[in-house]
Design a protein around this motif. Sequence first.
Motif, PDB file in Angstrom:
ATOM      1  N   ASP B  49      93.244  14.996  66.667  1.00  0.00           N
ATOM      2  CA  ASP B  49      93.304  15.958  67.771  1.00  0.00           C
ATOM      3  C   ASP B  49      92.251  15.719  68.834  1.00  0.00           C
ATOM      4  O   ASP B  49      91.830  16.632  69.537  1.00  0.00           O
ATOM      5  CB  ASP B  49      93.169  17.402  67.266  1.00  0.00           C
ATOM      6  CG  ASP B  49      94.362  17.783  66.435  1.00  0.00           C
ATOM      7  OD1 ASP B  49      95.413  17.102  66.604  1.00  0.00           O
ATOM      8  OD2 ASP B  49      94.240  18.701  65.634  1.00  0.00           O
ATOM      9  N   SER B 119      89.470  22.255  59.431  1.00  0.00           N
ATOM     10  CA  SER B 119      89.588  23.613  59.952  1.00  0.00           C
ATOM     11  C   SER B 119      90.514  23.570  61.151  1.00  0.00           C
ATOM     12  O   SER B 119      90.747  22.523  61.741  1.00  0.00           O
ATOM     13  CB  SER B 119      88.218  24.150  60.351  1.00  0.00           C
ATOM     14  OG  SER B 119      87.653  23.288  61.305  1.00  0.00           O
ATOM     15  N   GLU B 120      91.034  24.705  61.480  1.00  0.00           N
ATOM     16  CA  GLU B 120      91.925  24.761  62.638  1.00  0.00           C
ATOM     17  C   GLU B 120      91.108  24.703  63.907  1.00  0.00           C
ATOM     18  O   GLU B 120      90.098  25.389  64.038  1.00  0.00           O
ATOM     19  CB  GLU B 120      92.739  26.065  62.599  1.00  0.00           C
ATOM     20  CG  GLU B 120      93.780  26.077  61.488  1.00  0.00           C
ATOM     21  CD  GLU B 120      94.724  24.896  61.585  1.00  0.00           C
ATOM     22  OE1 GLU B 120      95.247  24.610  62.703  1.00  0.00           O
ATOM     23  OE2 GLU B 120      94.950  24.215  60.569  1.00  0.00           O
ATOM     24  N   GLU B 122      91.367  23.809  68.341  1.00  0.00           N
ATOM     25  CA  GLU B 122      92.228  23.397  69.456  1.00  0.00           C
ATOM     26  C   GLU B 122      91.994  21.921  69.738  1.00  0.00           C
ATOM     27  O   GLU B 122      90.944  21.369  69.432  1.00  0.00           O
ATOM     28  CB  GLU B 122      91.908  24.233  70.703  1.00  0.00           C
ATOM     29  CG  GLU B 122      90.437  24.157  71.083  1.00  0.00           C
ATOM     30  CD  GLU B 122      90.150  24.809  72.412  1.00  0.00           C
ATOM     31  OE1 GLU B 122      91.043  24.782  73.272  1.00  0.00           O
ATOM     32  OE2 GLU B 122      89.057  25.321  72.587  1.00  0.00           O
ATOM     33  N   THR B 123      92.962  21.334  70.330  1.00  0.00           N
ATOM     34  CA  THR B 123      92.859  19.933  70.663  1.00  0.00           C
ATOM     35  C   THR B 123      91.712  19.714  71.632  1.00  0.00           C
ATOM     36  O   THR B 123      91.496  20.499  72.549  1.00  0.00           O
ATOM     37  CB  THR B 123      94.160  19.461  71.335  1.00  0.00           C
ATOM     38  OG1 THR B 123      95.235  19.847  70.511  1.00  0.00           O
ATOM     39  CG2 THR B 123      94.156  17.971  71.529  1.00  0.00           C
TER      40      THR B 123
ATOM     41  N   LYS E  50      86.786  17.653  63.631  1.00  0.00           N
ATOM     42  CA  LYS E  50      87.956  18.432  63.223  1.00  0.00           C
ATOM     43  C   LYS E  50      87.653  19.294  61.999  1.00  0.00           C
ATOM     44  O   LYS E  50      88.106  20.437  61.899  1.00  0.00           O
ATOM     45  CB  LYS E  50      89.130  17.484  62.931  1.00  0.00           C
ATOM     46  CG  LYS E  50      90.433  18.226  62.641  1.00  0.00           C
ATOM     47  CD  LYS E  50      91.618  17.339  62.894  1.00  0.00           C
ATOM     48  CE  LYS E  50      92.893  17.954  62.327  1.00  0.00           C
ATOM     49  NZ  LYS E  50      93.441  19.027  63.140  1.00  0.00           N
ATOM     50  N   GLY E  53      85.677  22.085  63.194  1.00  0.00           N
ATOM     51  CA  GLY E  53      86.284  22.826  64.284  1.00  0.00           C
ATOM     52  C   GLY E  53      85.385  22.925  65.475  1.00  0.00           C
ATOM     53  O   GLY E  53      85.282  23.939  66.157  1.00  0.00           O
TER      54      GLY E  53
END
Lengths: 492, 170, 625, 495, 104
Positions: B49, B119-120, B122-123, E50, E53
Amino acid sequence: MMSQILTNIIFLPLLMAVVLGIFRAPIRVLKIGAMFSSIATLVLVGILTYNFDTTIGIQFVQDLPWIKNAGISYYIGVDYLSLIILLLITSLMPPLYIYMFHENRKGYWYNMMLLQTGVTGAVLSLDLILFYLFWETMLLPIFVMIGKYGNGMHQYNSMKIVLMTILGSMSMLFSILYLGYIYFETTGMWSFALTDLDTLVFNAQTSIWLTAGFLLAFAIKIPLVGFHTWMAPAYGSAPTPAVVIMSAIMAKLGIYGIWRFGYGLFETTLSYYAPTIIVLTLIGLLYYAVRAITEDNLRKMFAYSSGSHLSLIALGVFLTNEYAWSGSLYFIATHAIASTGIFLMIGLTYKRFKTVNISSLGGIASKAPKFTFFFAFFALSIAGLPGTGGFVAELLIIIGAFKANLWIGVLTATTMLSAMIYIFWMIQRTLFGQANNDIEYSDLSVREIVMLLPLLILLLATGIFPSFFMKIYETQLYFTLQEFMLAIGGLK
Amino acid sequence: MLEISIFSILAMFMLGGSIAMISNKQTLFSAFGFLVAMIGLAGMFALLDSRFLALAQIMVSVGAVVVLSMLTILTINAKEENMPHEPNKFKWIIVSSILVTPFTLLLYKTLSSVHQNFSEMETVSSKVVGKLLFSEWVLPFEIVSILLLTAMVGAIVIARKSDKTSKEQS
Amino acid sequence: MLSIIVILPFLSAFLMALVYLGDTSKQRYSFYTIVGVGSPVIMTLLSFMVGFELLSGADTIHETLFTWVSVGDFNISVAFMADRLSVVMISLITFIGTLIHIYAAGYMRDDKAYGKFFSYFNLFMGSMLLLVLADNPIMMFVGWELVGLSSYLLIGFYHTDSKNITAANKAFILNRVGDFGFIMALSLLFVSLEGTGFTFDSIKANIHIIEPEMLSLIGVLLFVGAMGKSAQIPLYVWLPDAMAGPTPVSALIHAATMVTAGVYMVARYSFLYVEIPDIGLFIASIGAASALFAAIIASYQSDIKKILAYSTMSQLGYMFIAVGLGAYSSGIFHVFTHAFFKALLFMGAGAVIIALHHEQNIFKMGGLKKDLKLVYITMFIATLAISGIPPFAGFFSKDAILVSAFASEHYIIWGVGSLTAMLTAFYMFRMLFSVFHSESKESKKLNALPSSMTTPLVFLAFGSATAGLLGVNEAYGGSSWFTTFLALPDVTIHISHSVEYMLGTLNVVLGLMGMGLAYKMFAHNAQEAKADTIFRRVAINKFYIDEIYEFIIVKPLLTLSRLIANIIDPKIFDGFINLNVWGYTKSAQLFSKLQNGKVRFYAMYILVGISGISFYMLFKLGLVS
Amino acid sequence: MIEQLLLAMPMAIVVIGAFVLMLLSHSRRIKLDRLNIVAVFFLIISFIMQYYTLGNHTGTFLLENVFNESFILDDFATIFDLMFTAGAILTLLINNDYFKSRQYFSGEYFALILFSVFGMMMLSHANELVTVFIALEIASISVYALVGYHKNNKISSEAMMKYMVLGSMTGVFFMLGTALIYGAVGSTSLTQIATYVSSNSIEDMTMLIVGSTFIMITIMFKIGAVPFHSWVVDVYHGAPYPITMFMASTFKIAIFAIALRLFIVNFGSINSFWTEILQVITILTLLGGSWLAIRQTLVKRMLAGSSIVHSGYLLIAISSIGLGSELAAPAIMFYLIAYFLSSVGAFGILSFIASQSTKQMHYEDFKGFASRRPYMAIMMSIFMLSLAGFPSTIGFLGKFYIFTSAIESGQILLAGLGILTAFISVYYYFKLIAMMYFYESDKPQKKFPFDISTILIVVMALLIIWGGIGTSLIPFIPGADGFIEIAKQAISSLK
Amino acid sequence: MTPDMFFLLTSLLFSIGLVGLISRRNLFVVYMSIELMLSSVNLLLATFSKVLGDASGSVIALLIIAVIAAEAAIFLAMIVHIYRENRTIDSDDFDKLKEGNSNA
């Protein structure tokens, strides 16, 4: 004036050397300057001795902070022990300068002045780091003098002496640092002053290691047998003034160190090491003497002789009774004078015959009687001829040895024999025999006699009136001894 | 699932490319291997991402660096005989692989001991990156420019043909 | 007064040395003679004055100059003490010394180093007097050492010949071996008596506090000192060699005075030896052995001075028999008489030597009795005296010794003594007859002898003839005046007069037998003994003692020294250091092999480091189990 | 705001200087010594400005609203800045003769030096690992280029190549470590890391520990610790004298700036974790360095070998920090000053001699040096004595503090080994003194040349003596006490 | 898809780079190995970005790409220079500075 007299005594020669060096003084001025500094210090020491109080310990103290946060201070003072060596240093310098009179290489003179400051400082320092500073500093001029002005394998030998002695001083440094740290740990402050460190109480194991550090340095400097391999080459290669200082002063500083720092800090531990060292000194006594018999090089022969006698002195120090102690201290002085005499004579021999090998000498007696007289006198005084100070000292040490133990006594008494053998055989081969008519044997000049005569008179005086000289240290020496006995619980 | 297969393919490309890079005798083939690995890396960035990063990777790493290297290889026109002959290459590779094992193990074990999951987020777009670069990372960003300048000066100094023929030693 | 006696010779020695060193080329004969001979004359007078003082009732005279050393209980003063024993000694030394000084003024006249000789000679006198007059053992030891030194200087007087110096060295070193014992004895004595003072008086007063074993040890060690100085087995080998010095030296030092210092010392410590009779017996045995041994060697010597040297050793043996068995006065008495005739014999021998242009082999002499009449007569008297023929001095003293040996029931010692007496007569007359009676071998013109050399002979001949009368004992109608005067702690002798007469007669008979034998063998045609039997060969070669010493002491010492020089120092001590250095440089060499210049190797080292750290971390962090 | 900008000025001036020099270097008309003066001018201004900021700050951040907490201002950093600028000034001035004697120097040289100084200053001020890395790269890349500056010389290029390959290789580890720390902490700010470290137990910080170990590897490489040492001797040898001097004195100090900051502040509570590793490395470094130094015949290589040994001493003190020694951190600072003075002096003399001939300086070449150049020989001896830790020089006090700190932290054996290697070092330092003094020279004595290089060398020598024996008796002039006070002040500003 | 896979990949890539760096004599390959190592760090950073986060990881990676570019510039210049001077890029040929060769 009296409060700073010691500082003046220490730094006068150095100051003179620096001033002369900066102005690139011509050799004549340099000689005069050196001579002046030596005589001035002699006068100062004379004044000091006159004002010296034999009933109290350390006096003329000067204690200034130097490097505050490491607790290093400029702490100097003089007591009976240092006074004796101080007297020796200052009174030996003028004859040495007379000896060097025709020496036109400037480095010689600068180094000698530096050397004087180094040894004087080491003797007067009461702060361990300061002591270490001077202890190392005095090595430098010796290093340069042997390496630059020596003969034989002088470069190699000067490296050898420096490395071996520095090995010792490094181990001492380690102990000093550790001592300082222990003081820091106990009191929360840094200090390397002898008086402060004396109050410390160590656990036995630590103390044993710390003492070992100091002893290694002193054992190499003395040198005790086994630590001695630098000695003969260095003496053999060194120019005469350096040899004189090495034998007369520097070797004694090893003894001084044991006395000052060994007995000053580690009374009890020293008695732990005493048997070992006594054995070493006894071996040394005989070992060096036997070795000297077949030595052909006069300087080396008397190096071994020096070793033998210093072993005797060291023995006396470790026997801890008043006779041995008094004898050792007295021997420090008289041996210094006698060895100065003999090494100066060897220097004169070299000047005349360009050799110090016994096998190439001979027959001097029939051509140069004054030379022979002085040579034989100093040689015999090394051997402990009655009437010279050495005899008194040896006698006292022997008595002390017998007091300690019959067998130590017997072995110590062999010193009467051992020195005799090589010295008399040496005299036979150098002075006597058929003269070689191809060589010019010039007798001593007036200048040379002026240089040697004070030494001769001193030796006779110390031999005939010892109690007069012993007054300087008597009271305090016994006091120190008693303190020591109290400390080890050996007082009857 | 798709991601895993993409990852596997990319990883295979990358590993293959890099192994080819270190084991190939021909410098150009090595460079191609490297190029493959770099492109794979760009893919990985995308997979993670980080689109901007992937773009930058393609542009800078692939476009500039690798091409630059290839250009250099071609520029100096190294002939095959001028290239090093490395008869013991594989012996060295094996030895150093053994030596490197504890390190690899340590690195992998350490990394895998902490984080188990993504973890989630945003791009990471250019906007986010730009924002961060000019807020949180402004100082490194500034001095990177100086680094590049220095490197440039250095490269000029090194690569410049010296017109003087002084042969004295340092 | 005592201090003047001691200091005066030192001063004159110093003065002469100064003048001599100032300009060695000048002869200054009269100056040296006046100073050199004058000072012993004054000393003699002073000694006699001291003697009279004691005779007139004073017990001892003390004189303290200054404190020499004062360390703890070790309080030693430069102090002098004259008791009866020492007054006998100083009279003897100064009187005989003066005569020998006069003799030497003639003997040494043409020597270039005349001044030096007298300087040494006076130094010797001073040292000897210091030894005798010392009031404490340490001062005595100082004198003892200085005596050794001056003896060394005088033996090596002709220093251009290395042989002489070797002899001097030998003398000094063997003396020092003795001193080694002496100093140990003194130290032990001091340590055992610590705190009670260290003068002869106080030692005497406190001697009982020492344990007997320690006392025995001290006694033995003291005797070791005496052995060295008085040339007893086994430390005697220096004495014959010491004859290398000028003859007056031999006469003064190696006959009359210095060698008797050992006897004097034992007598001085008589208070100690009476406590330990076993050691006394040991001393006596050594004395007896030395007496016999020396006599045998003397019978085979051909050098006139060496014969006299061995004779001296033999006579010293007698003295030790006496002092060992507790007959201290007899020993000192023999010292006294022996000084006269032995000095005379040496001076006579010196005269003969000078007359014959420095010939010393008795078998190359002969028929001199006409040309050197005075010398012959005086020497004949001396020979009779030494052979124990009454009424000459030697008879009384030797007889007293043998009587006490017999009386103490040590018959072996007595037997050896008697046998030696016969041998003494034999070898002395062998010498006398060979020199003066047998046919002349050479016809060189004899040197004339100055009167300064001959006059002292007469004085001494008179002494040799009459000195014995001072100590004639009751059996012979005397009163043992000498013994009474000395007042030493002698053992009392319980022996009847008839036995004494018998012993005396036996001695005389033995002496005459020896004389007769010598006359038969040497009076007409003196021949050197051939080394045809083993015994003779051994005896002629002095029992190979020198060689044995060389082999068991000198050689090993030199070997040890070379071993240290060539093996122990360079290989072991330096070897240890060099091994460390080698190890260090070797590892440095190996380590710098790693610096091979290739960058991938360098990277490899880094990887090795990383790998090591990673390995450590893996375990430390527990990432692998 | 203005005040804040002023605080950033010293650094800005260095960068501006670098730019100016970069531009000026293209002009053929300006001679090198002019450029030198310009470079020194900028550095001196920076130096003076830093001097006035000294003593005012403990842990404030520059322009916090712009740079966040990336740029820290404290006395620690300022003192290091002073050393860097002083080092650069000395390097430029002492080597003035050397530049003129060598054809290959051009204007970029000064720009690169200034860039490098900028990198180092950034290194000491950086409070953020990525910044540290970039700063390190700036400094390193400039030095890479400088090492290979003598391009016609094969060994110079070779040295550059080695340094570059190995330096980049270990540089990557720094970044890897940073990445790991980022992974663990979620930030690369040193402040955050410190917070993280103090709020977690060792068991939970595996990743952070491994990451910082990787960072440590880079530091070890830069200071030349064994087994990361192999480049040192070669690169010091291959580089031109001024660069060797710059690397040995200034660059090495810069590494310690960041190492100390990390070790004391950020990993302060867990730094005992590395004790064993550090001790092993220290032992290897002390032995390996002295092994290398003792075998050299070239003085430059000997100094390179000995610089490894000096790193070893410093490592002793670093592990002492981990073991809780209070004295160790100031000891390191003091030792760095001492080593800085001595090595600048020693290399200065070497470069001065080298500027007059093109020979390599072997031990043998120093034979009779004392009779040709007596004053130079005296000064060289002083530098050697100081490096050997001979008393009455500042080097002795440096060792004094190091060893006492080692004893304090209970590392008796390590202190013993340190003293042993100090003893061995006497051999190779005294060998040079021996060469200078023990042989006569047949060449005539030369006059002492009074120019900026030699005067600075004299100043160095005097400083060394003064630092060794200077007392607090004389008011206003800091002696040995003054130096250690500065060091203590610096360390205390970290906390 | 778990971070573990990326971590494994990173570890392997980094190690491969290290192996290449050590075992190859060709300076180009050495250079590329270093770049590979740096790139694998980038991968790691992106992974962390990632995982956490947090976009910062990506920004750092971006900065690293700049560093890669700088290193590339100076490395390639060095290679060009070295090749021009010595006609070789074999790192083993550069051992003039080895121990015992101090006359170089």
